[in-house]
Write an enzyme that holds these catalytic residues in place. Structure first.
Site, short mmCIF file in Angstrom:
data_model
loop_
_atom_site.label_atom_id
_atom_site.label_comp_id
_atom_site.label_asym_id
_atom_site.label_seq_id
_atom_site.Cartn_x
_atom_site.Cartn_y
_atom_site.Cartn_z
N TYR A 146 -9.66 24.08 62.61
CA TYR A 146 -10.27 25.02 61.66
C TYR A 146 -11.73 25.27 62.03
CZ TYR A 146 -12.52 26.64 57.35
OH TYR A 146 -13.27 27.35 56.44
N GLY A 179 -11.96 36.10 48.78
CA GLY A 179 -11.46 37.45 49.07
C GLY A 179 -11.12 38.22 47.81
P1 NDP Z 1 -8.41 30.68 49.86
O1 NDP Z 1 -7.35 29.79 50.39
O2 NDP Z 1 -8.54 30.81 48.39
O3 NDP Z 1 -8.23 32.14 50.46
C1 NDP Z 1 -7.73 32.35 51.75
C2 NDP Z 1 -6.98 33.65 51.79
O4 NDP Z 1 -6.48 33.82 53.13
C3 NDP Z 1 -5.77 33.67 50.87
O5 NDP Z 1 -5.73 34.93 50.26
C4 NDP Z 1 -4.61 33.50 51.82
O6 NDP Z 1 -3.40 34.12 51.38
C5 NDP Z 1 -5.14 34.24 53.03
N1 NDP Z 1 -4.37 33.93 54.23
C6 NDP Z 1 -4.08 32.73 54.76
N2 NDP Z 1 -3.29 32.88 55.83
C7 NDP Z 1 -3.07 34.20 55.98
C8 NDP Z 1 -2.32 34.96 56.90
N3 NDP Z 1 -1.59 34.41 57.85
N4 NDP Z 1 -2.33 36.31 56.77
C9 NDP Z 1 -3.03 36.90 55.78
N5 NDP Z 1 -3.74 36.22 54.88
C10 NDP Z 1 -3.76 34.88 54.98
O7 NDP Z 1 -9.77 30.17 50.50
P2 NDP Z 1 -11.30 30.69 50.39
O8 NDP Z 1 -11.39 31.82 49.46
O9 NDP Z 1 -12.14 29.51 50.19
O10 NDP Z 1 -11.54 31.17 51.88
C11 NDP Z 1 -12.02 32.44 52.21
C12 NDP Z 1 -12.87 32.35 53.46
O11 NDP Z 1 -14.04 31.61 53.18
C13 NDP Z 1 -12.20 31.66 54.63
O12 NDP Z 1 -12.50 32.39 55.81
C14 NDP Z 1 -12.86 30.31 54.69
O13 NDP Z 1 -12.86 29.78 55.98
C15 NDP Z 1 -14.24 30.68 54.23
N6 NDP Z 1 -15.07 29.58 53.73
C16 NDP Z 1 -14.76 28.97 52.55
C17 NDP Z 1 -15.57 27.95 52.08
C18 NDP Z 1 -15.29 27.26 50.81
O14 NDP Z 1 -16.05 26.37 50.46
N7 NDP Z 1 -14.25 27.61 50.07
C19 NDP Z 1 -16.74 27.52 52.82
C20 NDP Z 1 -16.95 28.22 54.06
C21 NDP Z 1 -16.14 29.22 54.45
P3 NDP Z 1 -2.44 33.46 50.27
O15 NDP Z 1 -3.07 33.77 48.97
O16 NDP Z 1 -1.16 34.18 50.50
O17 NDP Z 1 -2.38 32.00 50.58
MG1 PMR Z 2 -18.88 18.53 53.71
C1 PMR Z 2 -25.45 19.23 52.78
C2 PMR Z 2 -24.37 18.62 53.11
C3 PMR Z 2 -23.01 19.19 53.13
C4 PMR Z 2 -22.56 20.48 52.94
C5 PMR Z 2 -23.37 21.70 52.62
C6 PMR Z 2 -21.15 20.46 53.11
C7 PMR Z 2 -20.33 21.58 53.01
N1 PMR Z 2 -20.75 19.17 53.39
C8 PMR Z 2 -21.88 18.36 53.41
C9 PMR Z 2 -21.92 16.99 53.64
C10 PMR Z 2 -20.82 16.15 53.78
N2 PMR Z 2 -19.52 16.54 53.79
C11 PMR Z 2 -20.86 14.70 53.94
C12 PMR Z 2 -22.13 13.89 53.95
C13 PMR Z 2 -19.55 14.27 54.05
C14 PMR Z 2 -19.05 12.86 54.25
C15 PMR Z 2 -18.73 12.25 52.98
C16 PMR Z 2 -18.72 15.44 53.94
C17 PMR Z 2 -17.33 15.40 54.01
C18 PMR Z 2 -16.55 16.54 54.00
C19 PMR Z 2 -15.12 16.58 54.14
C20 PMR Z 2 -14.17 15.45 54.29
N3 PMR Z 2 -17.04 17.84 53.86
C21 PMR Z 2 -16.00 18.65 53.95
C22 PMR Z 2 -14.83 17.94 54.12
C23 PMR Z 2 -13.76 18.88 54.21
O1 PMR Z 2 -12.57 18.66 54.38
C24 PMR Z 2 -14.35 20.26 54.15
C25 PMR Z 2 -14.17 20.89 55.48
O2 PMR Z 2 -14.67 20.45 56.47
O3 PMR Z 2 -13.45 22.00 55.52
C26 PMR Z 2 -13.33 22.57 56.82
C27 PMR Z 2 -15.83 20.04 53.87
C28 PMR Z 2 -16.88 20.90 53.62
N4 PMR Z 2 -18.18 20.47 53.50
C29 PMR Z 2 -18.97 21.55 53.21
C30 PMR Z 2 -18.14 22.72 53.15
C31 PMR Z 2 -18.63 24.10 52.85
C32 PMR Z 2 -16.87 22.32 53.40
C33 PMR Z 2 -15.71 23.27 53.39
C34 PMR Z 2 -15.85 24.06 54.65
C35 PMR Z 2 -15.13 25.32 54.72
O4 PMR Z 2 -14.43 25.65 53.79
O5 PMR Z 2 -15.27 26.01 55.73
#
Ligand code: NDP
Ligand code: PMR
Ligand code: LMG
Length: 351
Positions: A274, A99
């Site tokens: 989540y 964000g």
């Molecule tokens: P961050 O934790 O860095 O950012 C999350 C943001 O949400 C923070 O600014 C946090 O505020 C805010 N937030 C949490 N609760 C509230 C609330 N009650 N009211 C208002 N704001 C709130 O995580 P990311 O940047 O990774 O996440 C951003 C988005 O991307 C999420 O929707 C997440 O699900 C998604 N996403 C992330 C992935 C990743 O790999 N990181 C993968 C897939 C999706 P504060 O700073 O105050 O804690």
């Molecule tokens: Mg995951 C191509 C394989 C792939 C990808 C793209 C992700 C993305 N992950 C993959 C594979 C696996 N993950 C495998 C094989 C495992 C078992 C070891 C694994 C485990 C794992 C865990 C324990 N992965 C995770 C977790 C988390 O706690 C994260 C999660 O589920 O957050 C909700 C996560 C994630 N894997 C991803 C991505 C993008 C996440 C973070 C998801 C999110 O932020 O929304």
């Protein structure tokens, strides 16, 4: 009615079709927005502190004409050139991670005024400053998505600002994978679904009215989804899997008292909650697009940002996970590029 997440959300990235001029967000990089200052690790004490640089396209400018008092597109009289007024974009959870990077990137185009909708005003102000976002490019407004009253209050405050809303980015989320017991929003809904889905649902529904009034050529309402909610992918099959079941827990109020805290009515599991919330996010955009796109011209979309393994999202996870997750995603799944110049799964270009 049984609602199986897997069958309904078939893609990690859902962009509803909207005709030839729409751009695929998957190939990322529009509005000319470069999310360059980097989604940084929020774990500053960790040895794993990586800078990421990436491009995210958040919208595209399409030609469309509408007559209003303050048109988005002006025709400069002397040369007949079209100029677009500055757009206004609300980004929730702009105080960290994706964000913050989005807010900075949008602000830096010069084309957007960004409303940073955050629960912690001071943190947001510090984040904006340290990210180097120019003062006149953003406004911080308080929004706590874990309180529906706060959502309504935010909408009132926004309306009082007199701005026209052109783009809404629903980005904020919480992830509570290690919680043993559920916690709840102000209104008593389980916290992850309450914040990530219900808070954004109300916000979107209310701000839709404001966006209808905008004549901006590219009106978008975007929500950040996640591959982990998609059970037709490898990542979506890591237990616990998303599943909304027959929605009995949701129907019962998600309050953990007379009903389950989980949407499907099952035992509480923070990681599943989540993932369920992300399924709801993605389905909501599909449904909003189906119902309102034609009438409003707004494009409703969800996006998967790829894995950004070092953001604050994982702050509640165990330290071992936070240590191993980034290298695991980089070297094993290849879903996370530590040098992060692209969104591709295998980014040979920047190795
Ligand atoms: P961050 O934790 O860095 O950012 C999350 C943001 O949400 C923070 O600014 C946090 O505020 C805010 N937030 C949490 N609760 C509230 C609330 N009650 N009211 C208002 N704001 C709130 O995580 P990311 O940047 O990774 O996440 C951003 C988005 O991307 C999420 O929707 C997440 O699900 C998604 N996403 C992330 C992935 C990743 O790999 N990181 C993968 C897939 C999706 P504060 O700073 O105050 O804690
Ligand atoms: Mg995951 C191509 C394989 C792939 C990808 C793209 C992700 C993305 N992950 C993959 C594979 C696996 N993950 C495998 C094989 C495992 C078992 C070891 C694994 C485990 C794992 C865990 C324990 N992965 C995770 C977790 C988390 O706690 C994260 C999660 O589920 O957050 C909700 C996560 C994630 N894997 C991803 C991505 C993008 C996440 C973070 C998801 C999110 O932020 O929304
Ligand atoms: C769970 O905990 C919760 O229990 C659950 O309720 C839920 O919340 C879930 O969906 C979230 O999380 C998380 C816990 C167990 O995860 C961890 O603590 C760490 C998992 C992070 C990823 C695994 C790391 C694997 C080790 C990789 C080493 C990295 C170094 C790379 C360097 C490469 C150098 C070239 O989560 C689990 O899911 C259990 C998983 C058990 C781990 C099994 C790992 C298998 C992965 C296969 C990798 C094989 C490694 C070989 C290395 C080859 C190198 C080329």
């Amino acid at each position: 009615m049984a609602l199986q997440a897997a069958s309904l959300v078939y893609s990690a990235f859902v962009v509803p079709k909207e005709g030839k001029s729409s751009a695929s967000l998957k190939e990322s990089s529009l509005l000319g927005v470069s999310l360059s200052d980097h989604v940084k690790a929020d774990f500053s004490s960790s040895a794993l502190k990586f800078k990421r640089e990436f491009n995210l396209r958040v919208g595209t400018v399409r030609a469309q004409s509408m007559a209003t008092a303050t048109p988005a597109v002006n025709r400069a009289s002397s040369e007949g050139k079209k100029t677009l007024r500055q757009g206004c974009c609300v980004v929730t959870g702009a105080s960290s991670g994706l964000g913050l990077a989005a807010a900075k990137a949008l602000a830096e185009t010069g084309k957007w005024h960004v409303i940073m909708a955050c629960r912690d005003f001071l943190k947001a102000e510090r984040a904006a400053k340290s990210a180097g976002i120019a003062k006149e490019k953003y406004t911080i407004m308080h929004l706590d998505l874990a309180s529906l009253d706060s959502v309504r209050q935010f909408v009132d405050t926004f309306r009082q600002s007199g701005r026209t809303l052109d783009v809404l980015v629903c980005n904020a989320a919480v992830y509570l994978p290690t919680a043993k017991e559920p916690t709840f929003t102000a209104e008593g809904f389980e916290l992850s679904v309450g914040t990530n889905h219900l808070g954004h649902f109300l916000l979107s529904r209310l701000l839709l009215e404001d966006m209808k009034k905008s004549d901006y050529p590219s009106k978008r309402l975007i929500i950040v989804g996640s591959i982990t909610g998609n059970t037709n992918t490898l990542a979506g099959n890591v237990p616990p899997k998303a599943n909304l079941g027959d929605l009995r827990g949701l129907a019962g109020g998600l309050n953990g008292l007379n009903s389950s805290a989980m949407i499907d009515g099952g035992e509480f599991d923070g990681a599943k909650a989540y993932k369920d919330s992300k399924v709801c996010n993605m389905l909501t955009m599909q449904e909003l697009h189906r119902r309102f796109h034609e009438e409003t011209g707004i494009t409703f979309a969800s996006l998967y940002p790829g894995c950004i393994a070092t953001t604050g999202l994982f702050r509640e996870h165990i330290p071992l996970f936070r240590l191993l997750f980034p290298p695991f995603q980089k070297y094993i799944t290849k879903g996370f590029c530590l040098r992060g110049r692209c969104w591709k799964k295998t980014c040979s270009g920047c190795e």
